[in-house]
Design a protein around this motif. Structure first.
Motif, PDB file in Angstrom:
ATOM      1  N   ALA A  40       9.964  -2.177  -2.360  1.00  0.00           N
ATOM      2  CA  ALA A  40      10.643  -2.388  -1.067  1.00  0.00           C
ATOM      3  C   ALA A  40      11.654  -1.266  -0.832  1.00  0.00           C
ATOM      4  O   ALA A  40      12.855  -1.485  -0.743  1.00  0.00           O
ATOM      5  N   ILE A  41      11.138  -0.044  -0.755  1.00  0.00           N
ATOM      6  CA  ILE A  41      12.037   1.104  -0.582  1.00  0.00           C
ATOM      7  C   ILE A  41      11.833   1.753   0.781  1.00  0.00           C
ATOM      8  O   ILE A  41      12.150   2.918   0.966  1.00  0.00           O
ATOM      9  N   ASP A  42      11.315   0.976   1.731  1.00  0.00           N
ATOM     10  CA  ASP A  42      11.230   1.487   3.099  1.00  0.00           C
ATOM     11  C   ASP A  42      12.626   1.484   3.720  1.00  0.00           C
ATOM     12  O   ASP A  42      13.552   0.864   3.214  1.00  0.00           O
ATOM     13  N   VAL A  43      12.774   2.184   4.838  1.00  0.00           N
ATOM     14  CA  VAL A  43      14.050   2.165   5.560  1.00  0.00           C
ATOM     15  C   VAL A  43      14.311   0.738   6.055  1.00  0.00           C
ATOM     16  O   VAL A  43      13.389  -0.066   6.167  1.00  0.00           O
ATOM     17  N   ILE A  75       7.260  12.883   5.528  1.00  0.00           N
ATOM     18  CA  ILE A  75       6.892  13.116   4.134  1.00  0.00           C
ATOM     19  C   ILE A  75       7.331  11.882   3.360  1.00  0.00           C
ATOM     20  O   ILE A  75       8.534  11.634   3.214  1.00  0.00           O
ATOM     21  N   GLY A  76       6.349  11.074   2.910  1.00  0.00           N
ATOM     22  CA  GLY A  76       6.646   9.801   2.241  1.00  0.00           C
ATOM     23  C   GLY A  76       6.360   8.622   3.158  1.00  0.00           C
ATOM     24  O   GLY A  76       7.204   8.176   3.921  1.00  0.00           O
ATOM     25  N   THR A  77       5.119   8.109   3.084  1.00  0.00           N
ATOM     26  CA  THR A  77       4.653   7.068   4.007  1.00  0.00           C
ATOM     27  C   THR A  77       4.948   5.664   3.509  1.00  0.00           C
ATOM     28  O   THR A  77       5.283   4.782   4.293  1.00  0.00           O
ATOM     29  N   CYS A 102       2.603  12.202   5.131  1.00  0.00           N
ATOM     30  CA  CYS A 102       2.085  12.642   3.824  1.00  0.00           C
ATOM     31  C   CYS A 102       2.436  11.628   2.752  1.00  0.00           C
ATOM     32  O   CYS A 102       3.605  11.250   2.607  1.00  0.00           O
ATOM     33  N   GLU A 103       1.435  11.197   2.000  1.00  0.00           N
ATOM     34  CA  GLU A 103       1.654  10.185   0.954  1.00  0.00           C
ATOM     35  C   GLU A 103       0.845  10.542  -0.289  1.00  0.00           C
ATOM     36  O   GLU A 103      -0.342  10.811  -0.215  1.00  0.00           O
ATOM     37  N   TYR A 104       1.515  10.496  -1.429  1.00  0.00           N
ATOM     38  CA  TYR A 104       0.886  10.863  -2.693  1.00  0.00           C
ATOM     39  C   TYR A 104      -0.028   9.769  -3.240  1.00  0.00           C
ATOM     40  O   TYR A 104      -1.124  10.047  -3.741  1.00  0.00           O
ATOM     41  N   GLY A 161      -2.137  12.901  -0.841  1.00  0.00           N
ATOM     42  CA  GLY A 161      -2.005  13.967  -1.832  1.00  0.00           C
ATOM     43  C   GLY A 161      -0.545  14.299  -2.015  1.00  0.00           C
ATOM     44  O   GLY A 161       0.309  13.788  -1.289  1.00  0.00           O
ATOM     45  N   ALA A 162      -0.262  15.148  -2.999  1.00  0.00           N
ATOM     46  CA  ALA A 162       1.111  15.607  -3.174  1.00  0.00           C
ATOM     47  C   ALA A 162       1.490  16.423  -1.939  1.00  0.00           C
ATOM     48  O   ALA A 162       0.728  17.302  -1.517  1.00  0.00           O
ATOM     49  N   ALA A 163       2.635  16.135  -1.368  1.00  0.00           N
ATOM     50  CA  ALA A 163       3.014  16.808  -0.121  1.00  0.00           C
ATOM     51  C   ALA A 163       3.068  18.325  -0.300  1.00  0.00           C
ATOM     52  O   ALA A 163       2.766  19.061   0.643  1.00  0.00           O
TER      53      ALA A 163
HETATM   54  N1  SAM Z   1       9.257   6.370   4.580  1.00  0.00           N
HETATM   55  C1  SAM Z   1       8.865   5.090   4.007  1.00  0.00           C
HETATM   56  C2  SAM Z   1       9.482   3.981   4.821  1.00  0.00           C
HETATM   57  O1  SAM Z   1      10.690   4.070   5.142  1.00  0.00           O
HETATM   58  O2  SAM Z   1       8.768   3.013   5.132  1.00  0.00           O
HETATM   59  C3  SAM Z   1       9.319   4.974   2.567  1.00  0.00           C
HETATM   60  C4  SAM Z   1       8.841   6.065   1.681  1.00  0.00           C
HETATM   61  S1  SAM Z   1       9.154   5.770  -0.032  1.00  0.00           S
HETATM   62  C5  SAM Z   1      10.898   5.883  -0.116  1.00  0.00           C
HETATM   63  C6  SAM Z   1       8.613   7.258  -0.781  1.00  0.00           C
HETATM   64  C7  SAM Z   1       7.121   7.487  -0.774  1.00  0.00           C
HETATM   65  O3  SAM Z   1       6.874   8.852  -1.137  1.00  0.00           O
HETATM   66  C8  SAM Z   1       6.363   6.619  -1.758  1.00  0.00           C
HETATM   67  O4  SAM Z   1       5.327   5.934  -1.115  1.00  0.00           O
HETATM   68  C9  SAM Z   1       5.805   7.616  -2.757  1.00  0.00           C
HETATM   69  O5  SAM Z   1       4.519   7.265  -3.271  1.00  0.00           O
HETATM   70  C10 SAM Z   1       5.709   8.879  -1.920  1.00  0.00           C
HETATM   71  N2  SAM Z   1       5.681  10.121  -2.712  1.00  0.00           N
HETATM   72  C11 SAM Z   1       6.180  10.327  -3.956  1.00  0.00           C
HETATM   73  N3  SAM Z   1       5.920  11.569  -4.348  1.00  0.00           N
HETATM   74  C12 SAM Z   1       5.246  12.176  -3.349  1.00  0.00           C
HETATM   75  C13 SAM Z   1       4.693  13.462  -3.167  1.00  0.00           C
HETATM   76  N4  SAM Z   1       4.786  14.401  -4.105  1.00  0.00           N
HETATM   77  N5  SAM Z   1       4.056  13.726  -2.010  1.00  0.00           N
HETATM   78  C14 SAM Z   1       3.956  12.789  -1.034  1.00  0.00           C
HETATM   79  N6  SAM Z   1       4.460  11.547  -1.166  1.00  0.00           N
HETATM   80  C15 SAM Z   1       5.093  11.241  -2.304  1.00  0.00           C
END
Ligand code: SAM
Length: 221
Positions: free
Chosen positions: A38-41, A64-66, A88-90, A116-118
């Motif tokens: 549960a780390i969404d905004v 960056i970070g879905t 972008c989501e890993y 993939g890795a961003a």
């Molecule tokens: N933005 C989202 C929201 O507020 O609903 C929360 C994102 S969460 C804090 C961080 C996300 O970044 C995770 O899903 C994680 O898997 C992803 N992540 C981690 N490393 C990554 C990378 N190298 N490239 C892309 N996404 C990555």
């Protein structure tokens, strides 16, 4: 415990300011059920993202970070017709949950989820040569934030807005001696923001249901 008061005030503000939102409530319920952290905004922060998109008139948004798409839905719903979010989501599993949530929210045609890795998918975006992004929301692995800032600058234009989440980390950001890559990455990110003549910047501390943290905001000159 001050965090209890922060949460109460957040709940009051949500009830007072935000409309009922069945789609987002479903996302908030389903993400933990699907094993996502549960780390969404927070809802109020999500509403800020929507406002930033509308206030800037952004048509092309990069995230960056879905995770499960909670912030993505806030970004997508604020776009004008024809607007687009690339996110972008890993983790393939997170991307799958996000696609399902985005589909349910009616944004599967608006949002492009890149798995993939961003640091691999961002260069691909550049190679594709699309129009610059008007707004970038950086919210992935914090140690890479300095790199994400560089990519954000490559993929934007003067007048674009860059937002970085989690720059305070419960105050840990001031710990100069920390060797935690999250803290050192955040500090490098903030230093890069402060030093870059291409950017006009600020950061705001926030408290609320997600604890004590903060946003960095930058305008590309
Ligand atoms: N933005 C989202 C929201 O507020 O609903 C929360 C994102 S969460 C804090 C961080 C996300 O970044 C995770 O899903 C994680 O898997 C992803 N992540 C981690 N490393 C990554 C990378 N190298 N490239 C892309 N996404 C990555």
């Amino acid at each position: 415990d001050p965090s209890q008061a922060w949460t109460e005030v957040d709940e009051y503000l949500v009830q007072t300011l935000l409309p009922e939102d069945e789609v987002l409530e479903l996302v908030v319920d389903e993400n933990p059920a699907a094993g996502l952290p549960a780390i969404d905004v927070s809802p109020l922060q999500g509403a800020l993202l929507s406002l930033l998109v509308r206030m800037t008139g952004a048509r092309r948004v990069l995230e960056i970070g879905t995770l499960g798409g909670f912030s993505t839905i806030h970004l997508a719903r604020a776009l004008p017709p024809g607007g687009r979010v690339v996110t972008c989501e890993y983790e393939p599993r997170h991307a799958e949950v996000a696609r399902r949530n985005l589909d349910r929210a009616g944004f599967s045609e608006v949002v492009d989820v890149r798995v993939g890795a961003a640091l691999d998918t961002l260069p691909q975006l550049q190679a594709e040569g699309g129009d610059p992004f008007d707004l970038v929301f950086i919210d992935a692995d914090k140690p890479n934030n300095p790199h994400y800032l560089e990519w954000a600058l490559r993929l934007t234009r003067p007048g674009s807005v860059i937002v970085g989440d989690n720059v305070v980390r419960g105050g840990r950001v001031v710990d100069e001696a920390s060797t935690d890559p999250v803290v050192t990455g955040t500090r490098s990110f903030l230093e890069a923001l402060g030093e870059d003549p291409r950017l006009e910047v600020t950061a705001l501390q926030t408290v609320g249901s997600k604890g004590w943290d903060g946003f960095a905001l930058a305008l590309v000159r």
